[in-house]
Design a protein around this motif. Structure first.
Motif, PDB file in Angstrom:
ATOM      1  N   LEU A  34       0.830  -1.202   0.000  1.00 25.35           N
ATOM      2  CA  LEU A  34       0.000   0.000   0.000  1.00 25.35           C
ATOM      3  C   LEU A  34       0.871   1.261   0.000  1.00 25.35           C
ATOM      4  CD1 LEU A  34      -2.794   1.368   0.250  1.00 25.35           C
ATOM      5  CD2 LEU A  34      -2.513   1.195   2.732  1.00 25.35           C
ATOM      6  N   SER A  35       1.923   1.260   0.782  1.00 22.02           N
ATOM      7  CA  SER A  35       2.825   2.418   0.842  1.00 22.02           C
ATOM      8  C   SER A  35       3.501   2.647  -0.507  1.00 22.02           C
ATOM      9  CB  SER A  35       3.893   2.217   1.911  1.00 22.02           C
ATOM     10  OG  SER A  35       3.308   2.088   3.168  1.00 22.02           O
ATOM     11  N   THR A  37       2.540   1.521  -3.577  1.00 21.22           N
ATOM     12  CA  THR A  37       1.558   1.885  -4.586  1.00 21.22           C
ATOM     13  C   THR A  37       1.010   3.291  -4.343  1.00 21.22           C
ATOM     14  OG1 THR A  37       0.930  -0.443  -4.715  1.00 21.22           O
ATOM     15  CG2 THR A  37      -0.573   1.140  -5.705  1.00 21.22           C
ATOM     16  N   GLY A  38       0.686   3.594  -3.092  1.00 17.56           N
ATOM     17  CA  GLY A  38       0.183   4.923  -2.757  1.00 17.56           C
ATOM     18  C   GLY A  38       1.205   6.010  -3.039  1.00 17.56           C
ATOM     19  N   LEU A  42       0.636   9.003  -5.604  1.00 14.23           N
ATOM     20  CA  LEU A  42       0.810  10.380  -5.142  1.00 14.23           C
ATOM     21  C   LEU A  42       1.802  11.134  -6.011  1.00 14.23           C
ATOM     22  CD1 LEU A  42       0.139  12.552  -3.050  1.00 14.23           C
ATOM     23  CD2 LEU A  42       1.978  11.624  -1.640  1.00 14.23           C
TER      24      LEU A  42
END
Length: 166
Positions: A34-35, A37-38, A42
């Motif tokens: 998640l980090s 990909t996020g 971003l």
């Protein structure tokens, strides 16, 4: 007023419970994914925004009229204080003022911290009940939406003169 206030008061606690519970219940591998990909998403959003800001002025036609001129246009805008927006002194004041950036950052940090706790189930079980409670509360507010939209429309129509209405 009741509809607007009910919709505002129901969103923030729901948002906090969802973020803390969702991030707190992730496994370490899911959190890393998640980090990563996020972070990429971003960066893509920031890059597209920067490109838009840089390229858009060259695509707009030149202005030839000054009928819209106002002296306030020459005043430099007050720069936003990002530190106080994202990191307020008091999170409860930020919540009372509907400071969504501070609430989201606070809830995300709590969720990440909870994710790393060894006995996180002790907090996740009651938090899940709170999430369900706020989901039901949001369901009640959504049920009020047709009446709220009707009331907002009636209030707007009441404030219009007959000339404006025609």
């Amino acid at each position: 007023q009741i509809f607007l206030r009910a919709s505002q008061i129901a969103v923030m606690p729901y948002l906090i419970c969802e973020l803390v519970g969702s991030l707190g219940s992730l496994q370490s591998a899911s959190m890393r994914l998640l980090s990563r990909t996020g972070g990429l998403v971003l960066l893509a959003i920031l890059a597209s925004g920067a490109l838009t800001v840089l390229l858009l002025p060259s695509l707009l036609p030149a202005l030839t009229s000054s009928a819209f001129f106002s002296p306030e246009l020459l005043q430099p805008p007050e720069p936003p204080d990002l530190v106080s927006t994202y990191l307020p002194f008091n999170i409860f004041t930020a919540l009372a003022q509907d400071n969504f950036p501070a609430a989201v950052l606070f809830a995300a940090v709590l969720g990440v911290v909870l994710q790393g706790m060894p006995d996180k189930q002790i907090l996740l079980v009651p938090l899940e009940q709170l999430r369900l409670l706020f989901r039901r509360l949001n369901g009640l507010v959504i049920g009020m939406a047709p009446v709220g939209v009707l009331a907002l429309t009636a209030t707007t129509l009441r404030s219009l003169s007959s000339q404006e209405l025609l």
